[in-house]
Motif scaffolding. Structure first.
Motif, PDB file in Angstrom:
ATOM      1  N   LEU A   1       0.807  -1.216   0.000  1.00 34.67           N
ATOM      2  CA  LEU A   1       0.000   0.000   0.000  1.00 34.67           C
ATOM      3  C   LEU A   1       0.841   1.267   0.000  1.00 34.67           C
ATOM      4  O   LEU A   1       0.308   2.374   0.079  1.00 34.67           O
ATOM      5  N   TYR A   2       2.152   1.109  -0.098  1.00 36.71           N
ATOM      6  CA  TYR A   2       3.063   2.257  -0.005  1.00 36.71           C
ATOM      7  C   TYR A   2       3.935   2.382  -1.245  1.00 36.71           C
ATOM      8  O   TYR A   2       4.533   1.407  -1.699  1.00 36.71           O
ATOM      9  N   ARG A   3       3.995   3.584  -1.771  1.00 40.59           N
ATOM     10  CA  ARG A   3       5.041   3.860  -2.757  1.00 40.59           C
ATOM     11  C   ARG A   3       6.348   4.034  -1.985  1.00 40.59           C
ATOM     12  O   ARG A   3       6.339   4.351  -0.802  1.00 40.59           O
ATOM     13  N   VAL A   4       7.453   3.865  -2.659  1.00 39.83           N
ATOM     14  CA  VAL A   4       8.751   3.970  -2.005  1.00 39.83           C
ATOM     15  C   VAL A   4       9.680   4.822  -2.864  1.00 39.83           C
ATOM     16  O   VAL A   4       9.705   4.699  -4.091  1.00 39.83           O
ATOM     17  N   GLY A   5      10.424   5.657  -2.213  1.00 40.45           N
ATOM     18  CA  GLY A   5      11.399   6.486  -2.906  1.00 40.45           C
ATOM     19  C   GLY A   5      12.781   6.321  -2.321  1.00 40.45           C
ATOM     20  O   GLY A   5      12.932   6.013  -1.132  1.00 40.45           O
ATOM     21  N   TRP A   6      13.775   6.500  -3.157  1.00 40.72           N
ATOM     22  CA  TRP A   6      15.156   6.573  -2.710  1.00 40.72           C
ATOM     23  C   TRP A   6      15.602   8.023  -2.831  1.00 40.72           C
ATOM     24  O   TRP A   6      15.343   8.686  -3.849  1.00 40.72           O
ATOM     25  N   LEU A  52      15.744  13.691  -4.304  1.00 39.03           N
ATOM     26  CA  LEU A  52      15.088  12.473  -4.763  1.00 39.03           C
ATOM     27  C   LEU A  52      15.925  11.808  -5.853  1.00 39.03           C
ATOM     28  O   LEU A  52      16.462  12.478  -6.735  1.00 39.03           O
ATOM     29  N   VAL A  53      16.003  10.504  -5.788  1.00 38.99           N
ATOM     30  CA  VAL A  53      16.735   9.728  -6.795  1.00 38.99           C
ATOM     31  C   VAL A  53      15.765   8.940  -7.679  1.00 38.99           C
ATOM     32  O   VAL A  53      15.861   8.980  -8.905  1.00 38.99           O
ATOM     33  N   ALA A  54      14.853   8.225  -7.060  1.00 35.26           N
ATOM     34  CA  ALA A  54      13.919   7.394  -7.817  1.00 35.26           C
ATOM     35  C   ALA A  54      12.714   7.071  -6.951  1.00 35.26           C
ATOM     36  O   ALA A  54      12.807   7.063  -5.724  1.00 35.26           O
TER      37      ALA A  54
END
Length: 122
Positions: free
Chosen positions: A30-35, A46-48
């Motif tokens: 249920l979560y988007r994830v960012g690096w 933000l990278v991706a």
């Protein structure tokens, strides 16, 4: 909720690393994830980003063509494959997760992991 980033280390210019972000205590799908990454004296950037299902991704210009974000929801883990590393890629890398599934919106109410350090030697 815990996000555990790992996989950083020392690599030569042109080398590769794969970072992992393992999540627990939440329904990961249920979560988007960012690096994100932050070099000393610089802002976190933000990278991706990867969507909840993994079907869509977004890359900042800094990583386009060299970085690949992916996820395995069965393992509650997101990966960042980094190839052709450059000295300017050296930074602490952080993962974050939130419920917003839009790839272009800020991570506002997100869970954050601790950083993993990437060092690139020339």
């Amino acid at each position: 909720v815990q996000l555990q980033a790992s996989g950083g280390g020392l690599v030569q210019v042109g080398g590769s690393l794969r970072l992992s972000c393992a999540a627990s205590g939440l329904t990961f799908s249920l979560y988007r994830v960012g690096w994100f990454r932050q070099a000393p004296g610089k802002e976190r950037r933000l990278v991706a980003v990867i969507s909840r299902s993994g079907a869509t991704t977004y890359y900042a210009d800094s990583g386009k063509g060299r970085f690949t974000i992916s996820r395995d929801n069965a393992k509650n883990t997101v990966y960042l494959q980094m190839d052709s590393l450059k000295p300017e890629d050296a930074a602490f890398y952080y993962c974050a997760a939130d419920r917003d599934d839009r790839l272009d919106s800020p991570f506002v109410r997100a869970y954050w992991g601790q950083g993993t350090l990437v060092t690139v030697s020339s």
